[in-house]
Design a protein around this motif. Structure first.
Motif, short mmCIF file in Angstrom:
data_model
loop_
_atom_site.label_atom_id
_atom_site.label_comp_id
_atom_site.label_asym_id
_atom_site.label_seq_id
_atom_site.Cartn_x
_atom_site.Cartn_y
_atom_site.Cartn_z
N GLN A 69 -6.76 -12.18 -5.65
CA GLN A 69 -7.84 -12.98 -5.09
C GLN A 69 -7.53 -13.43 -3.66
O GLN A 69 -7.76 -14.58 -3.30
CB GLN A 69 -8.12 -14.18 -5.98
CG GLN A 69 -8.38 -13.78 -7.43
CD GLN A 69 -9.84 -13.68 -7.76
OE1 GLN A 69 -10.55 -14.66 -7.72
NE2 GLN A 69 -10.30 -12.48 -8.05
N GLY A 70 -6.97 -12.53 -2.88
CA GLY A 70 -6.79 -12.82 -1.47
C GLY A 70 -5.45 -13.40 -1.08
O GLY A 70 -5.22 -13.69 0.08
N PHE A 71 -4.54 -13.56 -2.03
CA PHE A 71 -3.21 -14.10 -1.72
C PHE A 71 -2.58 -13.30 -0.59
O PHE A 71 -1.99 -13.84 0.32
CB PHE A 71 -2.34 -14.02 -2.99
CG PHE A 71 -0.93 -14.55 -2.84
CD1 PHE A 71 -0.66 -15.89 -3.01
CD2 PHE A 71 0.13 -13.69 -2.57
CE1 PHE A 71 0.65 -16.38 -2.90
CE2 PHE A 71 1.43 -14.17 -2.46
CZ PHE A 71 1.69 -15.52 -2.62
N TYR A 72 -2.72 -11.98 -0.65
CA TYR A 72 -2.07 -11.12 0.34
C TYR A 72 -2.95 -10.72 1.52
O TYR A 72 -2.48 -10.64 2.63
CB TYR A 72 -1.56 -9.84 -0.33
CG TYR A 72 -0.25 -10.02 -1.04
CD1 TYR A 72 0.93 -10.17 -0.32
CD2 TYR A 72 -0.18 -10.08 -2.42
CE1 TYR A 72 2.14 -10.36 -0.97
CE2 TYR A 72 1.02 -10.27 -3.07
CZ TYR A 72 2.18 -10.40 -2.34
OH TYR A 72 3.37 -10.59 -2.97
N SER A 130 -6.05 -11.89 2.78
CA SER A 130 -7.05 -12.71 3.46
C SER A 130 -6.88 -12.71 4.98
O SER A 130 -7.86 -12.62 5.71
CB SER A 130 -6.98 -14.16 2.95
OG SER A 130 -7.43 -14.23 1.63
N ALA A 131 -5.64 -12.82 5.44
CA ALA A 131 -5.42 -12.93 6.88
C ALA A 131 -5.86 -11.64 7.58
O ALA A 131 -6.57 -11.67 8.58
CB ALA A 131 -3.95 -13.22 7.17
N GLU A 132 -5.45 -10.52 7.04
CA GLU A 132 -5.80 -9.24 7.63
C GLU A 132 -7.33 -9.04 7.62
O GLU A 132 -7.92 -8.60 8.60
CB GLU A 132 -5.12 -8.12 6.84
CG GLU A 132 -5.31 -6.72 7.38
CD GLU A 132 -4.62 -6.49 8.72
OE1 GLU A 132 -3.58 -7.12 8.96
OE2 GLU A 132 -5.15 -5.69 9.52
N ALA A 172 -9.61 -11.37 7.59
CA ALA A 172 -10.24 -12.28 8.55
C ALA A 172 -10.18 -11.66 9.94
O ALA A 172 -11.13 -11.74 10.72
CB ALA A 172 -9.54 -13.63 8.53
N ALA A 208 -13.16 -17.73 5.14
CA ALA A 208 -11.78 -17.81 4.71
C ALA A 208 -11.66 -18.16 3.24
O ALA A 208 -10.88 -18.99 2.86
CB ALA A 208 -11.04 -18.84 5.55
N GLY A 209 -12.48 -17.58 2.45
CA GLY A 209 -12.43 -17.96 1.05
C GLY A 209 -12.55 -16.77 0.13
O GLY A 209 -12.68 -15.64 0.58
N ASN A 210 -12.49 -17.03 -1.13
CA ASN A 210 -12.62 -15.94 -2.06
C ASN A 210 -13.95 -16.05 -2.77
O ASN A 210 -14.03 -16.09 -3.98
CB ASN A 210 -11.45 -15.88 -3.04
CG ASN A 210 -11.36 -17.14 -3.87
OD1 ASN A 210 -11.86 -18.17 -3.45
ND2 ASN A 210 -10.74 -17.03 -5.02
#
Ligand SMILES: Cc1cc2nc3c(=O)[nH]c(=O)nc-3n(C[C@H](O)[C@H](O)[C@H](O)COP(=O)(O)OP(=O)(O)OC[C@H]3O[C@@H](n4cnc5c(N)ncnc54)[C@H](O)[C@@H]3O)c2cc1C
Ligand SMILES: Cc1cc2nc3c(=O)[nH]c(=O)nc-3n(C[C@H](O)[C@H](O)[C@H](O)COP(=O)(O)OP(=O)(O)OC[C@H]3O[C@@H](n4cnc5c(N)ncnc54)[C@H](O)[C@@H]3O)c2cc1C
Lengths: 412, 461
Positions: free
Chosen positions: B433-436, B438-440, B442, B455-457
């Motif tokens: 769920q975006g732990f890894y 999200s930054a990429e 974004a 910035a959310g899931n």
């Protein structure tokens, strides 16, 4: 880039502290071709996006921030002669150390005489915790928050709540502070903080309320988080917040193992390993957080080093083969896991995964922790611990002819 | 965006039904515009469903719903390969767990025959357990419907719309229809993106069908009664536990809690059926989710050892009646396609064909229309991460590549929101769920989504 079919001595899946430490150490043991496969664009693992202290005391005898620490581990492994291949995902674990990988060029195979799995952990998601409400933007695990703040220099929200109070909540607080984010509260279902002192202390220092015995029931908002519902000892209430940081309850990143038919211990969620860190297929070893959920980076690093010694011994043909004994049975509701699950029949003599058994509790407990074979206690220690606290016991050897080992908690 | 444009047909609403309508009228030769109020299509009822392609075996006998399901089912089978859409011919089993349910089976089988589904097959408990060994042993009996299948709820609708766009249709998002009036032979519609003129207006506004009727014609002959369905989704290893779609014996209100695989290799348990007033919020609650988990474990005991990776809820655009609310006023050039309650994914192509007949336009069908091929999201063997120059994997859990994300962010149907990007590619819809990633993600989407990633899931299943 991977050639369609490549052969190495040792392939390491995951270039975090455990994998990089093992790579360095394997080269020191004289193993020729050591290949680290890392799916991210850069190796270093989780510390890469932990722009805070403390890292490195054990490894470099100094206090470092995560990214500096990660960069040093990478340099050290490369200087030792290990090859680190980034942007490469391992997609399958086959028998006899045959790995399926993919990268920008498509798929390929890497075959290794031994494989070390060091794929780390992830946090338990909002979904797995069955937290109700809607699905607005602004619900993040700590890992994602750190990536956005430290790697992207973004500020995803201003007034989030933090769920959970393990050590990682401390990282979440530091990350928020770094980005100028002011959490509204820290919410903990238990009766006090899991990471006993740092979380409440830092929260108090920052003036953030710590709400124990409180559960997050629902998250509300259409586009972004607008508020949350809490249920606590004193009833239900709502809070305004524009984000939710869902921290902790780490789970080993073990999906590859499941698909590869390697035995998983439901208690840790990681692989079932023996005293040398070997899996049910003896070409595979494991180290670091994958083994049991979260520990510090230094701990995982040390595990990587010891796993390297075991693998080097394995390549020399120096590890005992033969049947694996039965795994330790957990015979008390308060016990969460014990690892390694398979105890050695003879002392590991410094080549083992660790000289101790690692144990965790699911609920607080006190008394005597006893390891039995039949009606004989083969090891014990005093117990007065809470969940997530590290509990160690010198690694016992077992008698292959006696009944399988059983761990209990007895009144003291 | 503004300015007056004139079309043959304006479809209001980019749900699966609106997308199928846009395709049908475009292929039939009309100039079509699809107006969607949200930042992307599939943001309403079509956002979250069970993704079953129904045969219609249990639909009300003689109903328009049955007719549309059967016609839609047949057309999907006909076109799915050309559009590269998945079809998992899992078959379904209706299972009886109590003597009362067991007693109902003969009637249900008879109903299936009446509905034209004649290949259903009665099963004893032993037959069932042989075919589904992970099933709880207290099952009493059931029957098999070989034709019930699993599809991808989003790529199907996206493909219908994509084919319309590739053949000349127009999509306007963030275009809420606010009102309209008939001026001569044309409708003049006020939208939040300007005025649009069209000869024929089709209201396919799903959960807002009655409201759009009121805005356009001043009245509505039905009322939407949203009915919520919540789901839990298990991680991929759980999919091995169920070959068939496992259906309960239905009651009057709902088909009941289903256990089935998804086209993406997960396993889902749901939905609930809960009446509510709210048409916007599909709020999940812990008690219902826990009840689903419990029900799932009663049906497949091994689920106890599996991890839930997603939860979601959808709203069915139900009305006072079971039947679809489709009505045409040919003289006025206005058709309502409302109350497509709980079978719209299966029936969409059939509904579109039916509505085209109702409209009775005399356009010249396109000769040699373009057939787009959708990205393979469900067939692991064909996924992009296996192909050269994929740009590397960005979302590791679902193995979504940089190239797939880039493609979903460009073109005539570029994702309009983070939810839309997820539905097109499955990014962040996996276990972490975006732990890894999200930054990429974004970074990749920065400045490229009309409604940016918060910035959310906010993933929608
Ligand atoms: C938010 C947070 C803050 C923390 N703060 C601290 C701190 O301040 N001090 C401290 O000592 N510890 C801290 N830790 C703990 C520390 O980060 C971990 O203990 C350490 O990173 C574990 O190392 P590892 O090598 O086992 O796993 P990881 O660091 O998780 O590395 C695993 C690597 O494997 C890769 N990988 C996974 N699957 C595959 C695959 N299939 N193919 C290829 N590569 C793959 C991943 O991309 C990753 O790079 C923190 C942890 C978190 C989550
Ligand atoms: C829990 C659940 C499970 C289901 N399972 C299945 C299944 O397994 N198989 C199956 O076949 N079907 C299933 N369905 C049913 C299916 O999902 C619906 O029938 C279908 O999605 C209805 O689509 P629609 O296009 O009519 O409505 P919607 O998807 O709601 O589309 C209407 C669109 O109109 C837009 N709109 C509204 N007002 C305006 C306006 N004024 N101007 C412009 N645009 C506007 C909305 O934003 C929306 O995008 C299920 C439904 C639910 C909720």
């Amino acid at each position: 880039m991977s050639d369609p079919d490549e052969t190495v001595d040792v392939a390491i899946v995951g270039g975090g502290p455990a994998g990089l430490a093992a790579a360095t150490e394997l080269r020191r043991h004289g193993v020729a071709r050591v290949l680290v496969l890392e799916r991210e664009a850069e190796a270093g693992g989780i510390p890469r996006h932990c722009g805070h202290y403390p890292f490195g005391m054990r490894e470099f005898h100094r206090l470092l921030r995560g990214p500096d620490y990660a960069a040093r581990l990478v340099r050290r492994a490369e200087a030792a002669g290990a090859v680190i291949r980034t942007g490469t995902t391992v997609t399958g674990l086959g028998p006899d150390g045959r790995l399926s990988v993919c990268d920008d060029r498509g798929t390929a195979t890497v075959t290794a005489r031994a494989v070390l799995l060091a794929t780390g952990v992830r946090e338990t998601s909002r979904a797995a915790r069955l937290i109700g409400g809607e699905k607005p933007g602004g619900i993040l695990p700590t890992g994602a928050l750190q990536g956005l703040v430290y790697l992207n220099h973004q500020k995803p929200f201003d007034r989030p709540v933090i769920i959970g109070s393990e050590l990682v909540a401390f990282s979440a607080l530091l990350t928020c502070r770094h980005a100028g984010i002011r959490p509204v509260a820290i919410i903990e279902a238990g009766d006090r903080a899991t990471a006993r002192w740092p979380v409440p202390l830092l929260a108090r220092f920052l003036g953030i309320p710590f709400l124990a015995r409180t559960r997050l029931e629902a998250i509300h908002g259409t586009r972004r988080v607008e508020g949350i519902d809490l249920a606590g000892a004193t009833g239900e209430r709502s809070l305004q917040a524009d984000g939710v940081i869902v921290t902790g309850q780490f789970r080993p990143e073990a999906s590859l193992l499941r698909e590869g038919g390697l035995r998983i211990d439901p208690a840790t969620g990681g692989p079932e390993v023996d005293g040398w860190g070997r899996l049910s297929d003896p070409a595979y070893f494991a180290a670091g957080n994958l083994l049991r959920g979260v520990e510090t980076a230094g701990w995982s690093w040390a595990e990587g080093r010891r796993a390297a010694s075991a693998i080097a011994a394995h390549l020399r043909g120096d590890l005992p083969e033969g049947d694996r004994s039965a795994p330790i049975a957990l015979d008390h509701a308060a016990l969460k896991f014990a690892m390694p699950q398979i105890l050695p029949m003879a002392p590991a003599e410094g080549r083992g995964l660790a000289p101790f058994l690692q144990i965790r509790l699911a609920t607080p407990a006190r008394g005597r922790l006893c390891l039995w074979q039949g009606d004989r206690i083969i090891a014990y220690r005093r117990l007065n611990h809470r969940p997530e606290q590290r509990i160690l016991m010198p690694l016992p050897t077992i008698d292959p002819n006696a009944p399988p080992p059983r761990l209990t908690i007895e009144p003291s | 965006m503004a300015g007056a444009r004139t079309y043959d047909v304006a479809v209001i609403g980019g749900g699966v039904v609106g997308c199928a309508l846009a395709r049908r009228f475009t292929l039939d030769g009309a100039r079509v515009v699809l107006l969607e109020k949200a930042a992307d299509v599939l943001d309403g009822a079509s956002k979250g469903n069970s993704a079953i392609l129904h045969t219609g075996f249990d639909a009300p006998e003689g109903s328009l719903e049955l007719q549309c399901i059967r016609e839609g089912y047949a057309e999907y089978l006909d076109i799915h390969a050309r559009l590269n859409l998945p079809l998992i011919r899992s078959g379904a089993m209706v299972l009886a767990w109590t003597p009362e349910e067991l007693a109902q089976l003969p009637d249900l089988i008879a109903q299936a025959h009446l509905n034209g589904i004649t290949d259903v097959e009665s099963l004893t408990a032993a037959d069932i357990l042989r075919q589904e060994p992970a099933l709880a042993a207290n099952v009493l009996g059931g029957f098999r419907i070989p034709g019930e299948s699993l599809i991808d709820p989003w790529s199907a609708a996206h493909a219908y719309l994509r084919q319309a766009l590739d053949n000349g249709a127009m999509l306007i998002r963030q275009a809420e229809v606010l009102g309209g009036r008939r001026v001569g032979d044309l409708w003049e519609m006020e939208t939040s993106a300007g005025t649009v003129h069209a000869a024929l207006v089709i209201n396919a506004a799903g959960l807002w069908g009655d409201e759009v009727d009121r805005r356009m014609t001043g009245e509505s002959w039905f009322a939407i009664k949203p009915r919520k369905g919540q789901f839990v989704v298990y991680d991929k290893p759980a999919a091995a536990l169920a070959g068939h779609i496992l259906l309960p014996v239905p009651n009057k209100i709902t088909k009941g809690v289903v256990v089935c695989r998804t086209a993406f290799g997960n396993l889902l348990v749901g939905p609930t059926a809960e009446e509510q007033e709210d048409r916007i919020h599909a709020t999940m609650d812990r008690a219902a989710l826990e009840a689903l988990r419990k029900r799932g474990e009663e049906i497949l005991p091994a689920l106890r050892d599996h991890e839930i990776t997603a939860i979601y809820a959808g709203l069915r655009p139900a009305t006072e009646e079971k039947e679809y609310r489709i009505r045409a006023d040919r003289a006025e050039g206005y058709i309502t396609v409302g109350g497509i309650r709980s079978t719209g994914l299966s029936a969409a192509l059939g509904i579109a064909a039916h509505v085209a007949r109702l409209a009775g336009r005399a356009d010249q069908p396109l000769a040699g229309p373009v057939w787009p091929r959708m990205p393979a999201l469900s067939d692991e063997a064909q996924r992009d991460w296996r192909a050269p120059r994929n740009g590397g994997v960005i979302c590791h859990c679902e193995r979504v590549t940089r190239r797939e994300i880039e493609a979903a962010l460009s073109g005539p149907m570029a994702a309009g929101s983070m939810g839309g990007l997820k539905r097109r590619t499955r990014v962040t819809m996996g276990r972490c769920q975006g732990f890894y990633c999200s930054a990429e993600l974004a970074r990749l989407t920065e400045g490229r989504l009309p409604e940016p990633m918060l910035a959310g899931n906010a993933h929608d299943e």
